[in-house]
Design a protein around this motif. Structure first.
Motif, PDB file in Angstrom:
ATOM      1  N   ASP A 295       0.810  -1.213   0.000  1.00 37.96           N
ATOM      2  CA  ASP A 295       0.000   0.000   0.000  1.00 37.96           C
ATOM      3  C   ASP A 295       0.845   1.266   0.000  1.00 37.96           C
ATOM      4  OD1 ASP A 295      -2.226  -1.601   0.044  1.00 37.96           O
ATOM      5  OD2 ASP A 295      -2.544  -1.440   2.217  1.00 37.96           O
ATOM      6  N   GLU A 296       1.993   1.218   0.661  1.00 36.82           N
ATOM      7  CA  GLU A 296       2.827   2.408   0.789  1.00 36.82           C
ATOM      8  C   GLU A 296       3.623   2.729  -0.477  1.00 36.82           C
ATOM      9  OE1 GLU A 296       2.190   0.461   4.738  1.00 36.82           O
ATOM     10  OE2 GLU A 296       2.854  -0.208   2.749  1.00 36.82           O
ATOM     11  N   SER A 297       3.687   1.804  -1.436  1.00 36.45           N
ATOM     12  CA  SER A 297       4.556   1.984  -2.609  1.00 36.45           C
ATOM     13  C   SER A 297       4.191   3.219  -3.420  1.00 36.45           C
ATOM     14  CB  SER A 297       4.507   0.739  -3.497  1.00 36.45           C
ATOM     15  OG  SER A 297       4.987  -0.386  -2.797  1.00 36.45           O
ATOM     16  N   ALA A 298       2.905   3.523  -3.482  1.00 31.53           N
ATOM     17  CA  ALA A 298       2.477   4.710  -4.232  1.00 31.53           C
ATOM     18  C   ALA A 298       2.888   5.998  -3.526  1.00 31.53           C
ATOM     19  CB  ALA A 298       0.964   4.689  -4.435  1.00 31.53           C
ATOM     20  N   CYS A 299       3.302   5.906  -2.249  1.00 30.85           N
ATOM     21  CA  CYS A 299       3.697   7.088  -1.480  1.00 30.85           C
ATOM     22  C   CYS A 299       5.209   7.210  -1.312  1.00 30.85           C
ATOM     23  CB  CYS A 299       3.019   7.061  -0.108  1.00 30.85           C
ATOM     24  SG  CYS A 299       1.224   7.152  -0.196  1.00 30.85           S
ATOM     25  N   PHE A 300       5.979   6.265  -1.885  1.00 29.73           N
ATOM     26  CA  PHE A 300       7.432   6.437  -1.906  1.00 29.73           C
ATOM     27  C   PHE A 300       7.755   7.695  -2.726  1.00 29.73           C
ATOM     28  CE2 PHE A 300       8.716   1.624  -1.583  1.00 29.73           C
ATOM     29  CZ  PHE A 300       8.103   1.554  -0.347  1.00 29.73           C
ATOM     30  N   TRP A 301       8.996   8.173  -2.567  1.00 29.31           N
ATOM     31  CA  TRP A 301       9.417   9.269  -3.444  1.00 29.31           C
ATOM     32  C   TRP A 301      10.662   8.871  -4.208  1.00 29.31           C
ATOM     33  CZ3 TRP A 301       6.998  12.841  -5.738  1.00 29.31           C
ATOM     34  CH2 TRP A 301       7.716  13.796  -6.475  1.00 29.31           C
ATOM     35  N   PRO A 302      10.542   8.768  -5.529  1.00 27.37           N
ATOM     36  CA  PRO A 302       9.293   8.909  -6.289  1.00 27.37           C
ATOM     37  C   PRO A 302       8.388   7.693  -6.101  1.00 27.37           C
ATOM     38  CG  PRO A 302      11.047   8.216  -7.752  1.00 27.37           C
ATOM     39  CD  PRO A 302      11.698   8.464  -6.418  1.00 27.37           C
ATOM     40  N   PRO A 303       7.095   7.824  -6.430  1.00 30.14           N
ATOM     41  CA  PRO A 303       6.199   6.664  -6.356  1.00 30.14           C
ATOM     42  C   PRO A 303       6.778   5.496  -7.149  1.00 30.14           C
ATOM     43  CG  PRO A 303       4.935   8.661  -6.718  1.00 30.14           C
ATOM     44  CD  PRO A 303       6.377   9.048  -6.854  1.00 30.14           C
ATOM     45  N   LEU A 304       6.667   4.295  -6.568  1.00 29.31           N
ATOM     46  CA  LEU A 304       7.430   3.152  -7.062  1.00 29.31           C
ATOM     47  C   LEU A 304       6.698   2.368  -8.148  1.00 29.31           C
ATOM     48  CD1 LEU A 304      10.033   1.424  -6.563  1.00 29.31           C
ATOM     49  CD2 LEU A 304       8.638   0.044  -4.984  1.00 29.31           C
ATOM     50  N   THR A 305       7.375   2.178  -9.270  1.00 25.23           N
ATOM     51  CA  THR A 305       6.929   1.195 -10.254  1.00 25.23           C
ATOM     52  C   THR A 305       7.158  -0.189  -9.659  1.00 25.23           C
ATOM     53  OG1 THR A 305       7.428   2.615 -12.153  1.00 25.23           O
ATOM     54  CG2 THR A 305       7.345   0.243 -12.547  1.00 25.23           C
ATOM     55  N   THR A 306       6.166  -1.067  -9.769  1.00 22.52           N
ATOM     56  CA  THR A 306       6.275  -2.347  -9.072  1.00 22.52           C
ATOM     57  C   THR A 306       5.406  -3.404  -9.739  1.00 22.52           C
ATOM     58  OG1 THR A 306       6.100  -3.384  -6.874  1.00 22.52           O
ATOM     59  CG2 THR A 306       4.407  -1.794  -7.463  1.00 22.52           C
ATOM     60  N   ILE A 307       5.532  -4.618  -9.260  1.00 25.50           N
ATOM     61  CA  ILE A 307       4.707  -5.734  -9.719  1.00 25.50           C
ATOM     62  C   ILE A 307       3.644  -5.996  -8.656  1.00 25.50           C
ATOM     63  CG2 ILE A 307       4.639  -8.175 -10.333  1.00 25.50           C
ATOM     64  CD1 ILE A 307       6.022  -6.414 -12.409  1.00 25.50           C
ATOM     65  N   ARG A 308       2.393  -5.882  -9.052  1.00 21.86           N
ATOM     66  CA  ARG A 308       1.294  -6.116  -8.115  1.00 21.86           C
ATOM     67  C   ARG A 308       0.960  -7.606  -8.078  1.00 21.86           C
ATOM     68  NH1 ARG A 308      -3.525  -2.573  -9.519  1.00 21.86           N
ATOM     69  NH2 ARG A 308      -2.252  -1.041  -8.374  1.00 21.86           N
ATOM     70  N   GLN A 309       0.940  -8.160  -6.880  1.00 21.76           N
ATOM     71  CA  GLN A 309       0.451  -9.527  -6.721  1.00 21.76           C
ATOM     72  C   GLN A 309      -0.743  -9.505  -5.771  1.00 21.76           C
ATOM     73  OE1 GLN A 309       2.967 -12.342  -4.696  1.00 21.76           O
ATOM     74  NE2 GLN A 309       4.247 -10.760  -3.811  1.00 21.76           N
ATOM     75  N   SER A 310      -1.692 -10.407  -6.021  1.00 22.41           N
ATOM     76  CA  SER A 310      -2.935 -10.411  -5.245  1.00 22.41           C
ATOM     77  C   SER A 310      -2.846 -11.435  -4.122  1.00 22.41           C
ATOM     78  CB  SER A 310      -4.130 -10.730  -6.151  1.00 22.41           C
ATOM     79  OG  SER A 310      -5.305 -10.828  -5.376  1.00 22.41           O
ATOM     80  N   PHE A 311      -2.499 -10.971  -2.935  1.00 23.44           N
ATOM     81  CA  PHE A 311      -2.468 -11.861  -1.779  1.00 23.44           C
ATOM     82  C   PHE A 311      -3.881 -12.342  -1.445  1.00 23.44           C
ATOM     83  CE2 PHE A 311       1.084  -8.855  -1.262  1.00 23.44           C
ATOM     84  CZ  PHE A 311       2.137  -9.750  -1.258  1.00 23.44           C
ATOM     85  N   GLU A 312      -4.863 -11.470  -1.684  1.00 24.48           N
ATOM     86  CA  GLU A 312      -6.245 -11.849  -1.420  1.00 24.48           C
ATOM     87  C   GLU A 312      -6.659 -13.046  -2.275  1.00 24.48           C
ATOM     88  OE1 GLU A 312      -5.162  -8.818  -2.085  1.00 24.48           O
ATOM     89  OE2 GLU A 312      -5.442  -7.814  -0.157  1.00 24.48           O
ATOM     90  N   ALA A 313      -6.278 -13.029  -3.553  1.00 22.85           N
ATOM     91  CA  ALA A 313      -6.634 -14.137  -4.440  1.00 22.85           C
ATOM     92  C   ALA A 313      -5.924 -15.419  -4.027  1.00 22.85           C
ATOM     93  CB  ALA A 313      -6.296 -13.782  -5.885  1.00 22.85           C
ATOM     94  N   VAL A 314      -4.665 -15.318  -3.623  1.00 22.63           N
ATOM     95  CA  VAL A 314      -3.924 -16.509  -3.178  1.00 22.63           C
ATOM     96  C   VAL A 314      -4.613 -17.135  -1.974  1.00 22.63           C
ATOM     97  CG1 VAL A 314      -1.768 -17.315  -2.149  1.00 22.63           C
ATOM     98  CG2 VAL A 314      -1.701 -15.768  -4.112  1.00 22.63           C
ATOM     99  N   GLY A 315      -4.956 -16.314  -0.985  1.00 25.11           N
ATOM    100  CA  GLY A 315      -5.628 -16.845   0.207  1.00 25.11           C
ATOM    101  C   GLY A 315      -6.975 -17.448  -0.119  1.00 25.11           C
ATOM    102  N   ARG A 316      -7.730 -16.782  -0.984  1.00 24.45           N
ATOM    103  CA  ARG A 316      -9.056 -17.283  -1.351  1.00 24.45           C
ATOM    104  C   ARG A 316      -8.964 -18.616  -2.099  1.00 24.45           C
ATOM    105  NH1 ARG A 316     -10.302 -13.179  -3.853  1.00 24.45           N
ATOM    106  NH2 ARG A 316     -10.032 -13.856  -6.007  1.00 24.45           N
ATOM    107  N   HIS A 317      -8.037 -18.706  -3.062  1.00 26.42           N
ATOM    108  CA  HIS A 317      -7.868 -19.952  -3.814  1.00 26.42           C
ATOM    109  C   HIS A 317      -7.409 -21.092  -2.899  1.00 26.42           C
ATOM    110  CE1 HIS A 317      -8.714 -18.814  -7.916  1.00 26.42           C
ATOM    111  NE2 HIS A 317      -7.935 -17.744  -7.826  1.00 26.42           N
ATOM    112  N   ALA A 318      -6.533 -20.772  -1.942  1.00 25.37           N
ATOM    113  CA  ALA A 318      -6.042 -21.808  -1.030  1.00 25.37           C
ATOM    114  C   ALA A 318      -7.180 -22.380  -0.189  1.00 25.37           C
ATOM    115  CB  ALA A 318      -4.936 -21.250  -0.134  1.00 25.37           C
ATOM    116  N   VAL A 319      -8.017 -21.507   0.344  1.00 24.51           N
ATOM    117  CA  VAL A 319      -9.133 -21.972   1.172  1.00 24.51           C
ATOM    118  C   VAL A 319     -10.145 -22.740   0.322  1.00 24.51           C
ATOM    119  CG1 VAL A 319     -11.079 -21.212   2.591  1.00 24.51           C
ATOM    120  CG2 VAL A 319      -8.827 -20.170   2.901  1.00 24.51           C
ATOM    121  N   THR A 320     -10.422 -22.263  -0.881  1.00 25.72           N
ATOM    122  CA  THR A 320     -11.344 -22.973  -1.770  1.00 25.72           C
ATOM    123  C   THR A 320     -10.839 -24.373  -2.080  1.00 25.72           C
ATOM    124  OG1 THR A 320     -12.108 -20.907  -2.788  1.00 25.72           O
ATOM    125  CG2 THR A 320     -12.443 -22.930  -4.042  1.00 25.72           C
ATOM    126  N   ALA A 321      -9.535 -24.488  -2.394  1.00 18.72           N
ATOM    127  CA  ALA A 321      -8.959 -25.802  -2.704  1.00 18.72           C
ATOM    128  C   ALA A 321      -9.012 -26.722  -1.494  1.00 18.72           C
ATOM    129  CB  ALA A 321      -7.519 -25.633  -3.181  1.00 18.72           C
TER     130      ALA A 321
END
Length: 363
Positions: A295-321
């Motif tokens: 969440d803080e990456s957009a507030c770095f100086w300068p704002p950080l280019t980065t790779i977004r990964q979905s921790f929410e999706a990982v947790g949801r898929h794990a519980v579903t499986a």
């Protein structure tokens, strides 16, 4: 000698379950609510075939007489404890913390509870001991969130007979695996910097025992190889901003460095500080890319280019499986790969001499 009087099971004048003897029973609730015992059983077991008004009347009666559904007895009847265990590395990391939050949210949404068991070192003894403790806690299945390579070594055997899902590890075909597409994300970060005109990309890798760090490092290297670019020696950190700062000082001292891919955002933050202190502007002289999109990456100086990964999706898929294993049985199958996304912000730009470079097109 007078005989002692027999002790009554319920003191005279006492309501069952209120001050002595046995606890309140379903029969007590049924009498209080004016319904049948079968209706009380349906409410206690969460069945849907009870109208809302009756359910509320039964729940109110439970509160008045102090009745608590016996989850252990219900588990024996139904064969389910409605509880999921999580074995997690004791060393906290940003990714593990976010994934655990997502698992907990998904578990609660399904009406299950969660039992957390950290392990200091993922050795056979630690993992076996963790499973033994979880068995004592009566769980229906286990999610394993241990990123270290030891989990993938042949001497680490996961016990049979208990549903298991593994997160961020190699594809153990006997257990479902859920993973972020680490390789795709690292390749996208590296290609982004090459496409901007940088001759090559330096890499600050995560700790060598980390499976995710290895996947990102290998993808960075293979992307440079395919593009016909020089592969600089990678530096190694421990995921912390401090390790990023130490590595960043070495990178800042090398005038050849114009592009850096850090294996997580926290190390990228340390790199940004080191470059700033050395007087090297970002992105004017050096471009920096991270991984995670915390969440803080957009507030770095300068704002950080980065790779977004979905921790929410990982947790949801794990519980579903895991719930699928618990309810339907069976295991294995192809790993679930959660996609990543390149988020371009202000920390990346063409190098100062881009117009004078003889750039080889990425392969």
């Amino acid at each position: 000698m007078p005989r002692p009087s027999p002790t009554p099971s319920t003191p005279p004048g006492a309501v069952p379950g209120r001050g002595g003897g046995r606890g309140p029973s379903m029969a007590d609730v049924a009498k209080e609510a004016g319904v049948s015992g079968q209706t009380v059983s349906r409410v206690a077991n969460g069945r849907s075939n009870v109208d809302d008004a009756t359910r509320e009347r039964v729940l109110a009666a439970m509160r008045r007489v102090g009745y608590r559904p016996n989850s252990a007895a219900r588990a024996l009847r139904n064969g389910r404890f409605r509880s999921i265990g999580v074995i997690i590395s004791a060393l906290p990391t940003f990714g593990n913390s976010r994934t655990l939050d997502a698992i907990a949210a998904a578990v609660v949404a399904e009406g299950f509870s969660i039992v957390l068991l950290p392990v200091t070192r993922p050795t056979q003894g630690e993992v076996t001991g963790a499973f033994s403790k979880l068995n004592e806690q009566a769980v229906d299945g286990v999610v394993i969130l241990i990123e270290q390579h030891q989990l993938d070594e042949s001497e680490i055997e996961l016990p049979h007979g208990l549903p298991v899902v593994v997160i961020d590890s190699s594809a153990r075909r006997d257990y479902p695996v859920v993973d972020t597409d680490q390789a795709h994300g690292a390749a996208a970060a590296t290609r982004h910097l090459l496409d901007l005109g940088h001759r090559t990309v330096w890499h600050l890798a995560g700790p060598p025992q980390s499976y995710a760090a290895e996947r990102r490092r290998k993808a960075w290297q293979s992307t440079l190889d395919r593009a016909g670019r020089e592969v600089p020696p990678p530096l190694t950190g421990d995921w912390s901003p401090e390790s990023g700062y130490r590595a960043g000082k070495a990178l800042a001292a090398d005038p050849a460095v114009t592009a850096v891919f850090a294996a997580n955002d926290q190390m990228a933050l340390g790199v940004l500080r080191a470059l700033h202190e050395a007087g090297r502007s970002v992105p004017g002289e050096v471009s920096v890319v991270g991984f995670d999109d915390m969440d803080e990456s957009a507030c770095f100086w300068p704002p950080l280019t980065t790779i977004r990964q979905s921790f929410e999706a990982v947790g949801r898929h794990a519980v579903t499986a895991l719930l699928s294993e618990i309810t339907a049985g069976g295991r294995g199958g192809e790993p679930v790969m959660v996609p990543t996304e390149l988020v371009v912000r202000a920390s990346t730009a063409p190098p100062p001499d881009a117009c004078h470079q003889d750039v080889i097109a990425p392969g």
